[in-house]
Design an enzyme around this catalytic site. Structure first.
Site, PDB file in Angstrom:
ATOM      1  N   GLN A   1       0.953  -1.093   0.215  1.00  0.00           N
ATOM      2  CA  GLN A   1      -0.135  -0.254  -0.120  1.00  0.00           C
ATOM      3  C   GLN A   1       0.974   0.866  -0.002  1.00  0.00           C
ATOM      4  OE1 GLN A   1      -1.938  -1.104   3.803  1.00  0.00           O
ATOM      5  NE2 GLN A   1      -0.193  -1.197   5.069  1.00  0.00           N
TER       6      GLN A   1
ATOM      7  N   ASP B   1       0.799   0.197  14.105  1.00  0.00           N
ATOM      8  CA  ASP B   1       1.055   1.494  14.820  1.00  0.00           C
ATOM      9  C   ASP B   1       1.116   1.107  16.094  1.00  0.00           C
ATOM     10  OD1 ASP B   1      -2.175   1.593  16.288  1.00  0.00           O
ATOM     11  OD2 ASP B   1      -2.434   1.702  13.966  1.00  0.00           O
TER      12      ASP B   1
ATOM     13  N   ASP C   1       0.676 -11.981   6.505  1.00  0.00           N
ATOM     14  CA  ASP C   1      -0.876 -12.363   6.645  1.00  0.00           C
ATOM     15  C   ASP C   1      -1.907 -12.487   7.698  1.00  0.00           C
ATOM     16  OD1 ASP C   1      -3.287 -12.785   5.536  1.00  0.00           O
ATOM     17  OD2 ASP C   1      -2.881 -12.402   3.430  1.00  0.00           O
TER      18      ASP C   1
ATOM     19  N   ASP D   1      -7.401  -5.267  14.642  1.00  0.00           N
ATOM     20  CA  ASP D   1      -7.468  -3.670  14.299  1.00  0.00           C
ATOM     21  C   ASP D   1      -6.997  -4.003  13.406  1.00  0.00           C
ATOM     22  OD1 ASP D   1      -6.405  -0.993  14.191  1.00  0.00           O
ATOM     23  OD2 ASP D   1      -5.260  -1.595  15.885  1.00  0.00           O
ATOM     24  N   SER D   2      -7.968  -3.808  11.653  1.00  0.00           N
ATOM     25  CA  SER D   2      -8.473  -4.298  10.365  1.00  0.00           C
ATOM     26  C   SER D   2      -8.164  -2.659   9.710  1.00  0.00           C
ATOM     27  CB  SER D   2      -8.689  -5.464   9.503  1.00  0.00           C
ATOM     28  OG  SER D   2      -9.977  -5.227   9.950  1.00  0.00           O
TER      29      SER D   2
END
Lengths: 487, 286
Positions: free
Chosen positions: B31, B86, B137, B155-156
């Site tokens: 990403q 994060d 993954d 926490d997607s």
């Protein structure tokens, strides 16, 4: 005149030129660049409908190509190592049928394995050729038909020296290859043509680690499903010919049944897909092979499942294996392949290519990404945890049932017939096709004797939820058989 | 000079935040990652242009993901965090001394690297000795463990793009298998407000209901997320989020929070009528 090489896409480029000319259409199609069918335009997009145009001078004509289509066919032939390539718009069915019709006529024999696609048998109904079956070996554990042994082909050739051609699946739906090169040499040595159904083998032409392609093996014709592993639109296909075939004759045969309004969406998709394969195919299929190997390892780690691969190779009936095919045997988790197929769709929103009695096949291609592979593997793991049974008792394996050909497919198809309840047909001669679809391999073809085993198989496949096609009676409670006096 | 970050919340609605400066922009294998500084929201992180967290309101999300299950489950020792590179969820978890082990499974190492450099306020506990980071993954990771965790926190990112696999039936099923018999799974559950998000929310709930005996949702107000109204899923094999809430025990910990209180805990499960309706539609299907 620009140089033709694999970086060009003549049909695509002609369409782009044509679009920029803003020609006013007073010809078909009547939707006139989509204006006459706004709902369709909204669904497919303006670019798509504006490319749906008719044959005309700047865009050439598929029935008699002289400019951009001829160039595109030339480039396709070069990319696939063929003497000639024909762009096809009636599916690989039309490519297979044109191939068979170019090789044999009414009453002539063609040697082939019984696990051919229905299109081959359809061609025989059309032309009146007579099938000579080579018994494919069957893997007992997996319950799948394998390739043809060279010795079996040789026996068929010696017993039928008047046969005109040998047809080979390269590979089968499950990815299994026969020794095509040896079969080609054998056929040629006996003055026969060798034809290859490469509906599942487009990618063989673009990576050295994949099984040998038909053109490399010296086959005379090959039907190549560009829309399967090649990335073109559904229904587009290629027919390849070797140096011994007359392209003019093959073109005449194709034109007997092919549309005179070939879709430019399909033609341009073939052109662009060929360019993509020629330029990037090796790298892309390398990636597909890696993904398939990874998926096989992960699936085999779950336990119970058997994702099979090159370990099946035995030098004869499994001469080679196409490792991009992710075929998985499910019997040891206590579920039929078709049951796993249904669970993946209904419970996990995953559509795979097919499930038969003992196996599933997930089709991997240049459009796949690792994240979808993870979903498939995780879903299989969940299917086993939630639905798996300890025993495979009561599950039927697919077994090869050797057909008894009583009359030619054409004769049986057109002969006077009667409709009987399924159970009363044992011993009679079938006059129609019965298939599980997919994979679309016939269980019965016109002209074959119906046996108790065949009826049991049909009933079991129906019970497990296989989609059965072919007969006039869509529920297959009755079958059409030849009138006794014809039998 | 005017510099604005804009995120389309629907094709017809946008949120704009005035940017002071862009600190980082990079493309990882998965990403695009960007970090900005702003007057109003402080520092913020976006992935593929979608808001992930801001310095000003991240506490709401992270406190609600962690303290709700921790106030219910009496004995959490092993925790699995999926996504959350994060570090915000891990930061809140590390405040509980009884937690012995935290596996953090993040698909994108570059997210962790960038967050460590620019978002120290969330990554501050990633080096805690109880934390083990796996770059993998999440869908793949949960295939293997069996009854190994007391708590799983999902926490997607959103249910499209790299996070899509974390909204699937197979993922929730595997999570259920990876949890002990009294385990709890908490997940980021999208917003019920805008049409497309509501459909995703409903689908996720349907799949969780199919995989767990008990599945509830709770809500929080997160100003930087689409519509501001955000849901979380609470799925469990045994504990009820309200009946098994132990207020005395949690308050005795004297953890200071900016959003979470045990009072708010109870209120968070009282959801608006239209959301109840949305969820009931898929619950009754079974």
């Amino acid at each position: 005149m620009p140089v033709l090489d694999q970086t060009s896409a003549p049909i695509y480029e002609a369409l782009e030129r044509f679009r920029s000319m803003r020609v006013v259409p007073f010809d078909v199609p009547g939707h006139k660049r989509g204006r006459g069918n706004p709902e369709l335009t909204r669904l497919l997009g303006e670019t798509c409908v504006s490319m749906d145009v008719n044959s005309m001078k700047p865009l050439d004509n598929l029935c008699h190509p002289v400019s951009v289509i001829r160039d595109a066919e030339k480039l396709a032939a070069d990319a696939f190592g063929a003497a000639h390539a024909f762009l096809m718009v009636g599916g690989t069915t039309s490519a297979v049928q044109s191939m068979v019709l170019s090789a044999v006529k009414g009453g002539e024999k063609i040697i082939l394995p019984r696990n051919v696609h229905r299109s081959v048998m359809g061609a025989m109904v059309l032309c009146g050729a007579v099938p000579v079956y080579v018994n494919p070996e069957c893997d007992d554990r997996l319950g799948i038909p394998l390739g043809m042994k060279v010795s079996e082909v040789e026996r068929a050739i010696c017993e039928n020296p008047d046969a005109k051609a040998v047809l080979v699946n390269n590979p089968t739906y499950y990815g299994i290859c026969s020794d095509l090169k040896a079969i080609v040499e054998l056929a040629h040595a006996h003055g026969m043509l060798c034809l290859a159904d490469e509906a599942h083998g487009t990618h063989f032409y673009f990576h050295e680690d994949l099984p040998m392609s038909a053109m490399e093996a010296g086959a005379d014709m090959a039907a190549v499903s560009m829309h399967k592993s090649g990335g073109s639109l559904t229904q587009s296909s290629l027919l390849l010919t070797g140096p011994n075939m007359s392209p003019g004759h093959v073109r005449q045969i194709i034109n007997l049944t092919q549309t005179t309004s070939a879709s430019y969406l399909l033609l341009s998709s073939l052109d662009i897909a060929r360019r993509n394969l020629a330029l990037r195919g090796r790298e892309e299929f390398g990636r597909v092979m890696q993904m398939a190997d990874y998926a096989r390892k992960e699936i085999n780690d779950i336990g119970g499942y058997y994702a099979f691969s090159k370990e099946l190779i035995n030098g004869d009936s499994v001469y080679d294996f196409d490792i991009t095919k992710l075929s998985v045997n499910t019997l040891n988790i206590g579920l039929a392949g078709i049951e796993v197929y249904d669970l993946l769709r209904d419970e996990y929103d995953i559509q795979i290519e097919f499930g038969d009695l003992g196996n599933i096949l997930a089709y991997l291609s240049i459009g796949d990404r690792p994240r979808e592979i993870e979903r498939l593997v995780s879903s299989l793991s969940e299917v086993r945890r939630r639905f798996g049974k300890n025993s495979s008792a009561g599950l039927m394996k697919q077994e090869y049932i050797e057909p008894e050909v009583v009359v030619s497919p054409q004769k049986a198809f057109y002969a006077p017939k009667e409709s009987l309840p399924l159970k009363n047909t044992v011993g009679r001669v079938c006059s129609e096709f019965v298939m599980c679809y997919p994979p679309g391999i016939p269980i019965l073809t016109p002209g074959e004797r119906i046996t108790q085993d065949i009826i049991a198989y049909i009933l079991y496949a129906k019970e497990k939820g296989c989609s059965m096609t072919g007969p006039e009676d869509p529920d297959i409670t009755c079958l059409n058989v030849l009138d006794l006096k014809e039998d | 000079m005017e510099l604005w970050f804009r995120e389309a919340h629907t094709p017809n609605v946008k949120l704009s935040i005035r940017v002071d400066k862009q600190l980082y922009s990079g493309q990882s294998e998965f990403q695009r990652i960007d970090v900005f500084d702003s007057q109003e929201f402080g520092r913020f992180l976006t992935l593929d242009g979608y808001m992930m967290l801001t310095e000003k309101d991240e506490f709401i999300y992270h406190e609600m993901m962690v303290h709700i299950p921790m106030a219910v489950h009496p004995n959490v020792k092993d925790v699995l965090v999926i996504g959350g590179g994060d570090g915000g969820v891990v930061r809140e978890l590390c405040r509980y001394p009884e937690i012995e082990h935290i596996d953090l499974v993040e698909i994108d190492p570059q997210v962790v690297e960038v967050c460590r450099r620019y978002l120290p306020f969330t990554t501050c506990s990633l080096d805690d000795p109880r934390v083990c980071i796996h770059y993998e993954d999440g869908l793949r990771y949960v295939r293997t463990p069996v009854e190994q965790y007391d708590l799983i926190i999902v926490d997607s990112t959103d249910p499209f793009g790299p996070g899509e696999g974390l909204f699937t039936r197979e993922f929730y099923g595997n999570c259920s298998k990876a949890l002990r018999s009294d385990g709890i799974m908490v997940n980021q559950h999208e917003s019920p407000f805008y049409q497309e998000d509501a459909i995703a929310c409903q689908r996720a709930h349907k799949r969780i209901v199919e995989s767990f005996p008990l599945a509830k949702v709770y809500q929080a107000h997160i100003p930087s997320y689409p519509s501001g109204h955000w849901l979380f899923g609470f799925a469990s094999k045994k504990y009820h989020p309200l009946r098994d809430l132990d207020e005395v025990r949690w308050n005795a910990r004297k953890l200071s929070c900016k959003y979470y209180t045990t009072m708010l805990h109870k209120g968070a499960f009282y959801i608006p009528a239209y959301v109840e309706e949305l969820l009931k539609n898929v619950e009754s299907a079974d």
